[in-house]
Design a protein around this motif. Structure first.
Motif, PDB file in Angstrom:
ATOM      1  N   VAL A  52       0.829  -1.209   0.000  1.00 18.11           N
ATOM      2  CA  VAL A  52       0.000   0.000   0.000  1.00 18.11           C
ATOM      3  C   VAL A  52       0.865   1.262   0.000  1.00 18.11           C
ATOM      4  O   VAL A  52       1.862   1.361   0.711  1.00 18.11           O
ATOM      5  N   LYS A  54       1.577   4.842   1.075  1.00 11.49           N
ATOM      6  CA  LYS A  54       1.278   5.611   2.282  1.00 11.49           C
ATOM      7  C   LYS A  54       0.448   6.862   1.967  1.00 11.49           C
ATOM      8  O   LYS A  54      -0.493   7.227   2.671  1.00 11.49           O
ATOM      9  N   VAL A  74      -8.509   1.437  12.210  1.00  4.11           N
ATOM     10  CA  VAL A  74      -8.050   0.174  11.632  1.00  4.11           C
ATOM     11  C   VAL A  74      -8.855  -0.007  10.359  1.00  4.11           C
ATOM     12  O   VAL A  74     -10.071  -0.135  10.398  1.00  4.11           O
ATOM     13  N   THR A  76      -9.278  -1.808   6.428  1.00  2.64           N
ATOM     14  CA  THR A  76      -8.859  -3.032   5.725  1.00  2.64           C
ATOM     15  C   THR A  76      -9.318  -3.009   4.259  1.00  2.64           C
ATOM     16  O   THR A  76     -10.240  -2.277   3.904  1.00  2.64           O
ATOM     17  N   ILE A 279      -3.239  -8.120   2.122  1.00  2.81           N
ATOM     18  CA  ILE A 279      -2.978  -6.806   2.701  1.00  2.81           C
ATOM     19  C   ILE A 279      -3.393  -6.836   4.163  1.00  2.81           C
ATOM     20  O   ILE A 279      -4.567  -7.007   4.485  1.00  2.81           O
ATOM     21  N   MET A 280      -2.429  -6.698   5.033  1.00  2.00           N
ATOM     22  CA  MET A 280      -2.702  -6.666   6.471  1.00  2.00           C
ATOM     23  C   MET A 280      -3.529  -5.411   6.769  1.00  2.00           C
ATOM     24  O   MET A 280      -3.472  -4.432   6.025  1.00  2.00           O
ATOM     25  N   PRO A 281      -4.241  -5.423   7.884  1.00  2.00           N
ATOM     26  CA  PRO A 281      -4.975  -4.210   8.263  1.00  2.00           C
ATOM     27  C   PRO A 281      -4.012  -3.032   8.426  1.00  2.00           C
ATOM     28  O   PRO A 281      -2.874  -3.213   8.856  1.00  2.00           O
ATOM     29  N   ILE A 282      -4.493  -1.862   8.055  1.00  2.00           N
ATOM     30  CA  ILE A 282      -3.685  -0.655   8.211  1.00  2.00           C
ATOM     31  C   ILE A 282      -4.130   0.034   9.490  1.00  2.00           C
ATOM     32  O   ILE A 282      -5.315   0.303   9.673  1.00  2.00           O
ATOM     33  N   VAL A 283      -3.185   0.263  10.360  1.00  2.00           N
ATOM     34  CA  VAL A 283      -3.515   0.869  11.651  1.00  2.00           C
ATOM     35  C   VAL A 283      -3.045   2.318  11.655  1.00  2.00           C
ATOM     36  O   VAL A 283      -1.889   2.613  11.372  1.00  2.00           O
TER      37      VAL A 283
ATOM     38  N   ARG B  49      -9.350  -3.764  19.452  1.00  2.00           N
ATOM     39  CA  ARG B  49      -9.641  -4.780  18.454  1.00  2.00           C
ATOM     40  C   ARG B  49      -8.356  -5.509  18.029  1.00  2.00           C
ATOM     41  O   ARG B  49      -7.317  -4.867  17.837  1.00  2.00           O
ATOM     42  N   VAL B  51      -5.992  -6.888  15.499  1.00  2.00           N
ATOM     43  CA  VAL B  51      -5.800  -6.586  14.099  1.00  2.00           C
ATOM     44  C   VAL B  51      -5.355  -7.832  13.351  1.00  2.00           C
ATOM     45  O   VAL B  51      -5.732  -8.092  12.231  1.00  2.00           O
ATOM     46  N   THR B  57       1.244  -5.331  11.351  1.00  2.00           N
ATOM     47  CA  THR B  57       0.280  -4.584  10.541  1.00  2.00           C
ATOM     48  C   THR B  57       0.889  -4.441   9.147  1.00  2.00           C
ATOM     49  O   THR B  57       2.008  -4.887   8.893  1.00  2.00           O
ATOM     50  N   ALA B  58       0.138  -3.818   8.250  1.00  2.00           N
ATOM     51  CA  ALA B  58       0.575  -3.749   6.860  1.00  2.00           C
ATOM     52  C   ALA B  58       1.873  -2.958   6.717  1.00  2.00           C
ATOM     53  O   ALA B  58       2.053  -1.930   7.347  1.00  2.00           O
ATOM     54  N   GLY B  59       2.776  -3.481   5.887  1.00  2.00           N
ATOM     55  CA  GLY B  59       3.942  -2.698   5.498  1.00  2.00           C
ATOM     56  C   GLY B  59       3.462  -1.717   4.445  1.00  2.00           C
ATOM     57  O   GLY B  59       2.687  -2.083   3.564  1.00  2.00           O
ATOM     58  N   ILE B  60       3.858  -0.462   4.557  1.00  2.00           N
ATOM     59  CA  ILE B  60       3.439   0.483   3.532  1.00  2.00           C
ATOM     60  C   ILE B  60       4.669   1.128   2.912  1.00  2.00           C
ATOM     61  O   ILE B  60       5.755   1.084   3.481  1.00  2.00           O
ATOM     62  N   ARG B  61       4.486   1.728   1.737  1.00  2.00           N
ATOM     63  CA  ARG B  61       5.631   2.323   1.047  1.00  2.00           C
ATOM     64  C   ARG B  61       5.404   3.805   0.809  1.00  2.00           C
ATOM     65  O   ARG B  61       4.270   4.292   0.826  1.00  2.00           O
TER      66      ARG B  61
END
Ligand SMILES: [Zn+2]
Lengths: 479, 93
Positions: A52, A54, A74, A76, A279-283, B49, B51, B57-61
């Motif tokens: 994802v 940013k 959170v 998703t 895609i893991m949850p975005i926190v 909650r 996750v 958690t999600a890696g982001i770029r």
């Protein structure tokens, strides 16, 4: 006769202003050759995984904050499955279960006053590719450049009741999203488009009528015509039984001025939505949330009030400037540099806006350095550069990154205070035009203006007009 | 769960249960509903909650555009291409 009311909800898609795509590093910019902004991820090669962007999450949050939404801390992504060759993975990655923003409001103003339109949710998703139909070979040609370009879909509640309100809502969204630099919202380029959900019911009834959805509208005037047509069609169907209304998706043909039924609307179940396991949850933690909140701009009307109350602009000028964030930014930094907001507003409205129009550029495309505009205005106010020459310098500043003072010096645009030099130029001009001198002396006052013009040209405009005029009259009288 | 709803589910999933089987399934779901209802008794208002089962958690770029692939390479395996486009059977809307 029964009176009817119209119930409209909108789904607005805006393309987010990022450099790269939502799940891969391909360029998201417009205008590349077909399939030049593509990689194995966005053209659906097996085994590729999304990462994802940013900035997409930040622009999604920004959009929500501008529209008074709650931000889901959170959030998703989900897969929406359907087969079509513009979608290489056979699913669109979007958000269904935990969209980034929920529960917002947008205030709109129409001839009937102000009204709040509720926002149901805003979700992030990827765009699809483009199909070109080739009649010659009877095939379809696929371009994946737009595949995975980031979008936000803004879903309203069915709170709108006329074309006028829809237009006011779209214009308000566009203004807020442009101000926050979420999207350039250019409908003619497709970076803002909307689906209109519409039904009618007898006034006062709390039961919703049969709903039709007009897909992919990308012009405000066409939206107005489509809504008016659909309302009339629905009323006609109810009153005369000319056709049976069914829940369906329709396409608007703006040339023919008619809408046509498309395929039956798929229900949510048909898309087999499920959470995207890749895609893991975005926190969104407090630190991230606050850092985005800090970047929010003033709302346009707050800016306008400040320009009038604190900076002394007229309502009209403040209104003109707050039509665009780029104009506001330029205005604010130029005013900070030269300390003369009214002068800056004049330059922007009379000269800069005209130049933009001439180049067919939108106000938001303005890239003029406000600080340098402020320097230029200061040069004029200090009497160092004439207004006419400053306009020439301004037109250079539009295309080139120049320092106005250095440029003025290098190109002979500095006003001369050397009265001896000015006088010698005047004397030469006067000596070369005895007729004008004689005319002036015989009472033809206008003759002095032609001499004035000649002197100004000789001086390349680098002279205080008042000084020139006084010296000129003096010299002519003595001649 | 009502029997009617179960029959609807059978239909969309292209299944057909005997009446005895339906009894079993309905009893099963009733028990699960009770289990879920018992969770309501747990105080969760102060619990964040979950996750993910792992603390990740999600890696982001960062938003940086990079061109890493050439069109010709990506289209090497394509059955048909024209002028840089993938070519597919015509679609009629
Ligand atoms: Zn890509």
């Amino acid at each position: 006769m029964t009176k009817y009311e119209t119930v409209i909800g909108l789904e607005v898609h805006v393309e987010l202003a990022t450099k790269s795509k939502i799940f891969c590093s391909c360029s998201a910019e417009f205008g590349a050759e077909q399939n030049e902004s593509v990689c194995p991820a966005c053209c659906g090669m097996p085994g590729m995984l999304p990462i994802v962007n940013k900035k997409v999450v930040e622009l999604g949050m920004t959009a929500g904050m501008m529209l008074n939404c709650d931000i889901n801390r959170v959030t998703t992504f989900d897969k929406k499955n359907y087969y079509y060759p513009d979608l290489p993975t056979s699913y669109q990655t979007t958000q269904l279960f935990a969209p980034i923003c929920v529960n917002g409001t947008v205030e709109i103003t129409t001839s009937k006053g102000t009204k709040n339109v509720r926002i149901k949710q805003i979700h992030m998703e990827e765009d699809a590719g483009k199909l070109v139909h080739d009649d010659w070979t009877d095939t379809s040609l696929v371009d994946f450049n737009r595949t995975s370009v980031p979008l936000c879909e803004i879903v309203s509640q069915p709170d709108l009741s006329s074309a006028e309100e829809v237009v006011a809502y779209l214009e308000r969204l566009r203004s807020l999203l442009r101000f926050a630099k979420v999207s350039d919202c250019r409908m003619e380029q497709g970076s803002m488009r909307c689906d209109v959900n519409l039904s009618i019911r007898p006034e006062g009834s709390d039961k919703l009528g049969v709903r039709t959805e007009i897909k992919n509208m990308n012009s405000i005037s066409a939206i107005t015509r489509a809504i008016e047509y659909e309302v009339a069609r629905h009323i006609d169907a109810l009153e005369t039984g000319s056709e049976e209304l069914v829940q369906e998706t329709r396409r608007w043909d703006d040339i023919k001025g008619k809408s046509y039924a498309m395929r039956n609307k798929e229900t949510a179940g048909d898309y087999r939505y499920f959470p995207d396991p890749n895609i893991m949850p975005i926190v969104i933690d407090d630190e991230w949330y606050d850092s985005v909140k800090k970047t929010l701009p003033e709302f346009p009307e707050v800016k306008k009030a400040r320009y009038v109350d604190k900076l002394g602009l007229t309502e009209y000028d403040a209104d003109q400037l707050t039509r665009s964030r780029a104009l506001c930014d330029c205005f604010e930094s130029a005013s900070a540099t030269c300390g003369m907001p009214k002068e800056v507003a004049n330059w922007l409205i009379s000269d800069v806006m005209k130049m933009l129009n001439k180049k067919s550029m939108t106000f938001d495309m303005l890239s003029l350095d406000g600080n340098k505009l402020g320097q230029l205005i200061k040069l004029v106010e200090d009497g160092k550069v004439s207004r006419a020459n400053a306009k020439k310098i301004l037109s250079i500043m539009f295309d080139e990154d120049i320092n106005p003072e250095e440029y003025a010096e290098k190109n002979g645009y500095i006003v001369s205070n050397d009265t001896d030099q000015i006088a010698s130029i005047i004397s030469a001009v006067v000596a070369g035009d005895p007729k004008a001198v004689a005319d002036y002396k015989s009472g033809k006052e206008k003759a002095i203006m032609s001499l004035f013009g000649k002197c100004m040209r000789e001086l390349k405009g680098n002279c205080d007009p008042q000084v020139l005029k006084e010296l000129l009259i003096d010299i002519v009288n003595k001649a | 769960m009502e029997k009617e709803y179960l029959i609807k589910l059978e239909k969309v999933n292209e299944l057909r249960l005997e009446d005895a089987e339906r009894e079993n399934v309905l009893a099963f779901f009733e028990k699960r509903a009770e289990d879920l209802a018992s969770l309501e008794e747990v105080e969760t208002s102060n619990i964040t909650r979950m996750v993910h089962v792992m603390p990740i958690t999600a890696g982001i770029r960062e938003d940086v555009a990079i061109k890493k692939f050439e069109r010709d390479d990506l289209q090497k395996g394509a059955p048909e291409t024209t002028d840089g486009y993938w070519q597919v059977p015509r679609l009629v809307e």
